[in-house]
Structure formats: C-alpha cells, structure tokens
Design a protein around this motif. Structure first.
Motif, mmCIF file in Angstrom:
data_model
loop_
_atom_site.group_PDB
_atom_site.id
_atom_site.type_symbol
_atom_site.label_atom_id
_atom_site.label_comp_id
_atom_site.label_asym_id
_atom_site.label_seq_id
_atom_site.Cartn_x
_atom_site.Cartn_y
_atom_site.Cartn_z
ATOM 1 N N UNK A 4 9.824 3.002 -4.031
ATOM 2 C CA UNK A 4 10.311 2.566 -2.723
ATOM 3 C C UNK A 4 10.353 1.041 -2.708
ATOM 4 N N UNK A 5 11.500 0.479 -2.322
ATOM 5 C CA UNK A 5 11.641 -0.985 -2.313
ATOM 6 C C UNK A 5 12.231 -1.464 -1.000
ATOM 7 N N UNK A 6 11.851 -2.660 -0.621
ATOM 8 C CA UNK A 6 12.367 -3.327 0.575
ATOM 9 C C UNK A 6 13.608 -4.122 0.174
ATOM 10 N N UNK A 7 14.763 -3.771 0.744
ATOM 11 C CA UNK A 7 16.008 -4.462 0.386
ATOM 12 C C UNK A 7 16.338 -5.616 1.328
ATOM 13 N N UNK A 8 15.382 -6.017 2.144
ATOM 14 C CA UNK A 8 15.541 -7.229 2.935
ATOM 15 C C UNK A 8 16.361 -7.058 4.196
ATOM 16 N N UNK A 9 16.769 -8.208 4.732
ATOM 17 C CA UNK A 9 17.505 -8.225 5.988
ATOM 18 C C UNK A 9 16.575 -8.399 7.165
ATOM 19 N N UNK A 10 17.152 -8.770 8.302
ATOM 20 C CA UNK A 10 16.349 -9.001 9.491
ATOM 21 C C UNK A 10 15.772 -10.390 9.484
ATOM 22 N N UNK A 11 14.519 -10.526 9.059
ATOM 23 C CA UNK A 11 13.842 -11.813 9.081
ATOM 24 C C UNK A 11 14.093 -12.645 7.828
ATOM 25 N N UNK A 12 14.754 -12.076 6.835
ATOM 26 C CA UNK A 12 15.078 -12.834 5.621
ATOM 27 C C UNK A 12 16.304 -12.203 4.962
ATOM 28 N N UNK A 13 16.892 -12.820 3.924
ATOM 29 C CA UNK A 13 18.172 -12.353 3.372
ATOM 30 C C UNK A 13 18.146 -10.906 2.866
ATOM 31 N N UNK A 14 19.330 -10.291 2.878
ATOM 32 C CA UNK A 14 19.486 -8.913 2.434
ATOM 33 C C UNK A 14 19.590 -8.888 0.908
ATOM 34 N N UNK A 15 18.450 -8.709 0.249
ATOM 35 C CA UNK A 15 18.426 -8.784 -1.208
ATOM 36 C C UNK A 15 17.132 -8.165 -1.737
ATOM 37 N N UNK A 16 17.217 -7.540 -2.906
ATOM 38 C CA UNK A 16 16.032 -7.188 -3.684
ATOM 39 C C UNK A 16 15.808 -8.335 -4.656
ATOM 40 N N UNK A 17 14.701 -9.016 -4.507
ATOM 41 C CA UNK A 17 14.470 -10.273 -5.209
ATOM 42 C C UNK A 17 14.176 -10.065 -6.692
ATOM 43 N N UNK A 18 14.252 -11.139 -7.430
ATOM 44 C CA UNK A 18 13.865 -11.115 -8.838
ATOM 45 C C UNK A 18 12.402 -10.737 -8.987
ATOM 46 N N UNK A 19 11.567 -11.187 -8.057
ATOM 47 C CA UNK A 19 10.142 -10.841 -8.110
ATOM 48 C C UNK A 19 9.944 -9.335 -7.952
ATOM 49 N N UNK A 20 10.714 -8.701 -7.065
ATOM 50 C CA UNK A 20 10.630 -7.252 -6.914
ATOM 51 C C UNK A 20 11.103 -6.541 -8.180
ATOM 52 N N UNK A 21 12.187 -7.051 -8.770
ATOM 53 C CA UNK A 21 12.693 -6.456 -10.005
ATOM 54 C C UNK A 21 11.648 -6.540 -11.116
ATOM 55 N N UNK A 22 10.989 -7.691 -11.217
ATOM 56 C CA UNK A 22 9.957 -7.845 -12.232
ATOM 57 C C UNK A 22 8.774 -6.922 -11.963
ATOM 58 N N UNK A 23 8.433 -6.752 -10.675
ATOM 59 C CA UNK A 23 7.362 -5.802 -10.321
ATOM 60 C C UNK A 23 7.741 -4.394 -10.747
ATOM 61 N N UNK A 24 8.986 -3.992 -10.473
ATOM 62 C CA UNK A 24 9.436 -2.663 -10.880
ATOM 63 C C UNK A 24 9.362 -2.521 -12.402
ATOM 64 N N UNK A 25 9.792 -3.543 -13.120
ATOM 65 C CA UNK A 25 9.782 -3.486 -14.578
ATOM 66 C C UNK A 25 8.366 -3.325 -15.116
ATOM 67 N N UNK A 26 7.437 -4.136 -14.606
ATOM 68 C CA UNK A 26 6.047 -4.042 -15.052
ATOM 69 C C UNK A 26 5.454 -2.670 -14.727
ATOM 70 N N UNK A 27 5.686 -2.236 -13.485
ATOM 71 C CA UNK A 27 5.088 -0.982 -13.033
ATOM 72 C C UNK A 27 5.637 0.209 -13.803
#
Length: 417
Positions: A254-277
C-alpha cells in the motif's frame, strides 16, 4: 456534522426527510470526538512511535501485518471501495444524502459478496468541503459499514483526504456566508454562529491515520516509515495459509500517491523503500505481489484505450482521459523488474473501471463507489478473489444494483476469452 441551511437545535424538525434524519443521526453520534483539539505534528509523531493497532478478532493474526485464509477456505476475497468522498458539500442537505447513498452501496456489496477484507483506496473524504476541527468524523462514518460487519480493512490516502477547506466563491456574493453551526461539545451542536467551533485548516494525514488506528481494532492500516513523510500509509501486508502460517500466498503493498497537502507523486524515497522491502521479504520474487495506491501512474496513459479500441482491456467504462500523477520517480520501473507483481489497483478517475495488461502485469482501476465526487455513473466496487494451489487472482465489478460484470483473470497477462 454541520448544519447551515436549517435552523435546528439538538432535535431536527419532523418535516425533514427520512434520509436526512438518518444522516443527521449518524453525524451526531460521530460528534463525540469533535471537541478534541488537533494535535501538533511533534505530539503526533511521539504517539506514532509507541502506537500499535490492535489486531482483528476475526483474523486473530500473529501480528498486525498478517492476514489468513478462513480455516475452511481456499480463497480470499477483497472488496475495493474507491472515491467515497464523504463530507462533500457538508453545509447542504444534498451532501449528507450522498453519504447515506454511499453507505447503501457499500452495504449492498458487503452483504452480497461477503468479502474477507476491504481496501479503502483513497479519497475516503472530501476534506476541502469539511470546515470542522476533526474530519475523522466523516472518515469514521465511511468505514462504518465494514466495521459494523466485523470485516477487517486497510486504507491509503488520496488527494482529497487532507485538503484544506476551499471557500466557495458564492459565499462572498450577495447571498453571503451561510450561518455555521459546528460541534462544540459531545452532547449537542453549538447554537452559536459565525464560525465558532469550526476549523478551516484541514485534518492532516497523520491525524486521520492516528484516529483510524486508535478507534478501530479491525484496521490493518499503517503510518509507514517516518522518513517517507509527507507521505503516509506506506506499508505491506501478507496473506498466509491457515494450515501453514509460514506459507505466504501473496504480499500486498500500500502506497501514498500524494496530492492534497503536497504534490501528486510517489516519491523516489517511496520507490527505494519498496525496493528494499520487497528484496528483503521476497528476494526471489517467488511470492505473488499486489499493489494499491490512489492516483494512477503515468504508465496508465500508455495502456489507456483510445478511440474505443479497447485492445486487451477489460471493463465497462472508458469515458475519461487518465488523470495521472505529476511525475514518475522510479516506482514503475521497479515494478516492471519484478516477475512477482501481478496487478496495480488505483482509483481517482471516476469514469474509468478497466484493467489493461502492461508489460507482465495488469494496471487496473477500481470502480467509483461513492455518491460524492464528480460524475453520475452507476456506483459499484471492484472485487478481488485470491486462491492458492495454484495461485490465481481473479477480479470483477459488483454494482450497487447487484449486477456483476468485467470478470478478468489477473494472474496472467493473456486475456481470457
């Protein structure tokens, strides 16, 4: 709960419609939490460090990241509710009626499908229409059909869930700002007007998540790693066999794709977290993986049917252009490199409900479930059915009138005729 068009006290007049009475009653019950002042970010993070949600009684998992098949079951069924938009136009009698209609949609799907699990796929509320201190009142109302049936669930955030209040322009016309009556205490809405007891700053993702977890023992949602902030709701659950708890059937990310209080994006940091996990828990890509977030990635544009040429796509609604994330920061490339990924599920576009093959997996929309939000298309929910030995992932759309359509086998990228 807000009332600005009707001059009511604690007891609404008898002339009000039955539908509005039901909605009003629900909102008055939920008001019990509204007197709490919003916590600042430091206090939230302190609570976050020590808080662990209680596991579901019906699932009785070893920990709050593991789901199990039913003891006598060979399959696991998930209902996806997307874009419910509770709290839309909260100051009108139209808005509360939509929330009641959305509850009916969810109740119908839950009673007819009898799912083992529910995923709230973002835009649970329309926070930019909610001028009260604690928008969790509406969030709580949205999850109530699932909770009342004892079904566990998980949630991710969408672009409307933590938006600050948007002042309607017509309030500054000759008609003026309607008289607000926001809840001031647990027993009765305040009779004062002029905005007392209201808050126009919105409710943060951290506050919404903390309220969900503290008030609901059936929730499997997670804050996610702190270093992924401002995104929240980044986590993974696993489904295991009842007979052999060590045998993992699938991982669900499950990932937060942003929007609302910040840009609509899955960040590089989230991608790296997914890769590690994913490398840590599923290093050989042996176990199938399913992905959930709210706003479609830009890859959805590349497979979207054009000029009614649906190709291998399966669905019933193809009437909108894809409204994607603002940028691609590496997440899709990682998914493309994992043979274990079977499908990605999103919401956001109310007029789309298709699944299309992409590379070696599927890109899927859910189905607009709520009466809030734009569009008058019939409401429904996407259903997933996971089976083991051998693994399969099947999906279909269940409409609020009971009609079922668009069945597709997602454990293969070859279209089933």
């Amino acid at each position: 709960y807000i009332s600005v068009l009707l001059n009511v006290g604690c007891t609404p007049p008898m002339m009000m419609s039955t539908v509005f009475l039901i909605s009003l009653f629900l909102r008055l019950i939920l008001t019990v939490h509204s007197h709490n002042s919003p916590l600042d970010e430091r206090e939230i993070r302190q609570k976050l460090s020590f808080h662990t949600p209680q596991p579901s009684q019906s699932q009785s998992p070893e920990n709050s990241t593991t789901l199990h098949l039913r003891p006598s079951g060979s399959s696991f069924k998930i209902a996806l509710f997307a874009d419910l938009h509770f709290g839309e136009n909260a100051w009108t009698d139209w808005g509360p009626r939509q929330d009641v209609n959305s509850i009916k949609v969810m109740s119908t799907v839950l009673d007819e499908e009898q799912p083992d699990f529910v995923v709230y796929l973002g835009n649970v509320i329309t926070a930019n229409n909610i001028p009260i201190q604690n928008a969790s009142l509406y969030w709580d109302q949205a999850i109530s059909p699932t909770r009342d049936r004892g079904i566990p669930w998980a949630s991710v955030f969408g672009n409307h869930d933590d938006m600050p209040f948007e002042w309607p322009m017509d309030w500054f016309s000759s008609t003026g700002i309607p008289p607000f009556r926001c809840p001031m205490n647990a027993s009765c809405p305040s009779e004062s007007e002029g905005g007392k007891g209201c808050s126009f700053k919105g409710t943060t993702r951290l506050e919404l998540m903390m309220n969900e977890l503290e008030m609901n023992r059936l929730s499997y949602s997670k804050f996610g790693p702190k270093d992924l902030w401002p995104s929240v709701s980044n986590y993974v659950l696993k489904l295991s066999s009842t007979d052999d708890p060590e045998s993992i059937i699938t991982y669900m990310y499950f990932l937060d794709s942003g929007g609302g209080s910040y840009p609509e994006v899955i960040s590089n940091a989230q991608a790296e977290w997914f890769n590690r996990t994913s490398q840590e828990i599923n290093p050989n890509s042996r176990v199938p993986e399913i992905i959930f977030w709210h706003i479609p990635s830009q890859a959805y544009k590349t497979v979207a049917p054009r000029f009614y040429a649906h190709r291998k796509c399966i669905g019933s609604m193809f009437v909108e252009k894809v409204a994607s994330q603002e940028a691609e920061m590496g997440m899709m490339k990682l998914l493309e490199g994992r043979s274990s990924v079977k499908a990605v599920f999103v919401g956001h576009n109310h007029g789309l409900d298709w699944c299309c093959p992409y590379k070696d997996f599927w890109l899927c929309y859910a189905r607009h479930s709520g009466y809030g939000g734009y569009g008058n298309w019939p409401r429904g929910a996407r259903i997933l059915e996971i089976t083991q030995q051998p693994f399969s992932l099947k999906s279909w759309i269940h409409m609020e009138d009971g009609h079922v359509h668009s069945e597709v086998l997602l454990s293969s990228t070859t279209r089933e005729e």
